[in-house]
Design a protein around this motif. Sequence first.
Motif, mmCIF file in Angstrom:
data_model
loop_
_atom_site.group_PDB
_atom_site.id
_atom_site.type_symbol
_atom_site.label_atom_id
_atom_site.label_comp_id
_atom_site.label_asym_id
_atom_site.label_seq_id
_atom_site.Cartn_x
_atom_site.Cartn_y
_atom_site.Cartn_z
ATOM 1 N N THR A 67 0.846 -1.199 0.000
ATOM 2 C CA THR A 67 0.000 0.000 0.000
ATOM 3 C C THR A 67 0.880 1.247 0.000
ATOM 4 O O THR A 67 1.810 1.355 0.803
ATOM 5 C CB THR A 67 -0.922 0.025 1.236
ATOM 6 O OG1 THR A 67 -1.774 -1.116 1.202
ATOM 7 C CG2 THR A 67 -1.771 1.294 1.247
ATOM 8 N N GLN B 43 -0.586 9.857 -9.199
ATOM 9 C CA GLN B 43 -1.393 8.640 -9.188
ATOM 10 C C GLN B 43 -1.175 7.816 -10.448
ATOM 11 O O GLN B 43 -0.999 6.586 -10.386
ATOM 12 C CB GLN B 43 -2.877 9.001 -9.057
ATOM 13 C CG GLN B 43 -3.299 9.408 -7.658
ATOM 14 C CD GLN B 43 -4.767 9.793 -7.615
ATOM 15 O OE1 GLN B 43 -5.213 10.663 -8.357
ATOM 16 N NE2 GLN B 43 -5.525 9.147 -6.752
ATOM 17 N N LYS B 44 -1.181 8.472 -11.597
ATOM 18 C CA LYS B 44 -0.992 7.761 -12.866
ATOM 19 C C LYS B 44 0.370 7.092 -12.920
ATOM 20 O O LYS B 44 0.504 5.932 -13.337
ATOM 21 C CB LYS B 44 -1.162 8.719 -14.042
ATOM 22 C CG LYS B 44 -2.581 9.217 -14.245
ATOM 23 C CD LYS B 44 -2.657 10.224 -15.398
ATOM 24 C CE LYS B 44 -4.061 10.764 -15.575
ATOM 25 N NZ LYS B 44 -4.128 11.799 -16.657
ATOM 26 N N ARG C 171 0.566 4.042 -10.582
ATOM 27 C CA ARG C 171 -0.181 2.900 -11.119
ATOM 28 C C ARG C 171 0.599 2.188 -12.214
ATOM 29 O O ARG C 171 0.539 0.961 -12.345
ATOM 30 C CB ARG C 171 -1.532 3.368 -11.656
ATOM 31 C CG ARG C 171 -2.526 3.751 -10.569
ATOM 32 C CD ARG C 171 -3.936 3.884 -11.124
ATOM 33 N NE ARG C 171 -4.886 4.268 -10.088
ATOM 34 C CZ ARG C 171 -5.388 5.486 -9.944
ATOM 35 N NH1 ARG C 171 -5.042 6.433 -10.794
ATOM 36 N NH2 ARG C 171 -6.232 5.747 -8.966
ATOM 37 N N GLU D 233 3.952 0.707 -10.264
ATOM 38 C CA GLU D 233 3.638 -0.298 -9.237
ATOM 39 C C GLU D 233 2.214 -0.797 -9.462
ATOM 40 O O GLU D 233 1.308 -0.525 -8.678
ATOM 41 C CB GLU D 233 3.778 0.313 -7.842
ATOM 42 C CG GLU D 233 5.181 0.712 -7.455
ATOM 43 C CD GLU D 233 6.089 -0.485 -7.183
ATOM 44 O OE1 GLU D 233 5.559 -1.610 -6.992
ATOM 45 O OE2 GLU D 233 7.317 -0.299 -7.153
ATOM 46 N N PRO D 234 1.975 -1.559 -10.541
ATOM 47 C CA PRO D 234 0.603 -1.956 -10.891
ATOM 48 C C PRO D 234 -0.084 -2.823 -9.840
ATOM 49 O O PRO D 234 -1.306 -2.866 -9.787
ATOM 50 C CB PRO D 234 0.790 -2.716 -12.213
ATOM 51 C CG PRO D 234 2.220 -3.138 -12.224
ATOM 52 C CD PRO D 234 2.972 -2.062 -11.501
ATOM 53 N N THR E 260 -1.792 -1.006 -3.868
ATOM 54 C CA THR E 260 -3.006 -0.282 -3.493
ATOM 55 C C THR E 260 -2.613 1.151 -3.184
ATOM 56 O O THR E 260 -1.659 1.386 -2.438
ATOM 57 C CB THR E 260 -3.653 -0.911 -2.256
ATOM 58 O OG1 THR E 260 -4.033 -2.259 -2.556
ATOM 59 C CG2 THR E 260 -4.882 -0.124 -1.819
ATOM 60 N N ILE E 261 -3.340 2.103 -3.770
ATOM 61 C CA ILE E 261 -3.009 3.514 -3.580
ATOM 62 C C ILE E 261 -4.037 4.148 -2.657
ATOM 63 O O ILE E 261 -5.239 4.125 -2.942
ATOM 64 C CB ILE E 261 -2.963 4.258 -4.925
ATOM 65 C CG1 ILE E 261 -1.878 3.652 -5.828
ATOM 66 C CG2 ILE E 261 -2.709 5.741 -4.704
ATOM 67 C CD1 ILE E 261 -1.840 4.266 -7.215
#
Length: 262
Positions: free
Chosen positions: A2, A17-18, A21, A24-25, A28-29
């Motif tokens: 996380t 955020q992009k 993602r 680190e696909p 959990t963000i």
Amino acid sequence: MTILLIEDEPLIARQLQKLVRVLEPGATIDGPLASVQSICAYFNTIRSTARLTPDLVIADIQLADGVSFEAFQQVGLDVPVIFITAFDEYAIRAFKLNSIDYLLKPIDPNDLKTALVKYHRWVANGMTGFSEQFQQFLSQILERPTTPQYKRRFTGHYLRQIMSVTQEETAYFLRNELIYLYTNDGRKLITDYKTLDELEELLDPACFFRANRQCLVHLNAVAGYRPLDNSKLQIALKPPHEALELLVSKEKAAAFRHWIEG
């Protein structure tokens, strides 16, 4: 894994955020959080509900209601941090020693990738001694004499990009439904600020003057001014902005003269 994101500028927050993602696909963000108050509430909720704390924090320093250091000290943060900063060289050296890494705005994807690689390497090596060292660092930073921290860098949309502009490159901000930033070389950026009142609180009053409801002008963009018959003032801007008719109300005329004369 996380990752908690802390960033109060919406443009930077969405970009961050992009990038996370993509890099680190599987993560959990949480967030983005935008204030000291929201950081404290987040960690209080985690502890009261027995949720796991985040594994990594990516945090801006200057937030809407203070600095993230204050929140980290209050909640006793004991997880690794990647700072997003525009602080001076002394502070950057301190961040380098007491965090995973630091990122300068606008965030370069390669820099973020490198910082995340360093985080994973640190975890693999056991990540010992971080908590005590980090809390000592926070105490030292917060005990330093402080002066008001004003924004020295701004971001905005320009030609399908997010551009970063320094205070010195800024000629003025103009409200026309949206808040636009005009640079000394004539570029026009769309910012994410909602009102000039909000923006004015972030700016150094020695450098910026609120000429009227629509405009905040930088001292270096002003060529001069002339008084009008109705006691208002007309500001003359330096090229390439000399065509803008910028008026100062009679109520603010004395304050403008004082500001322009230093």
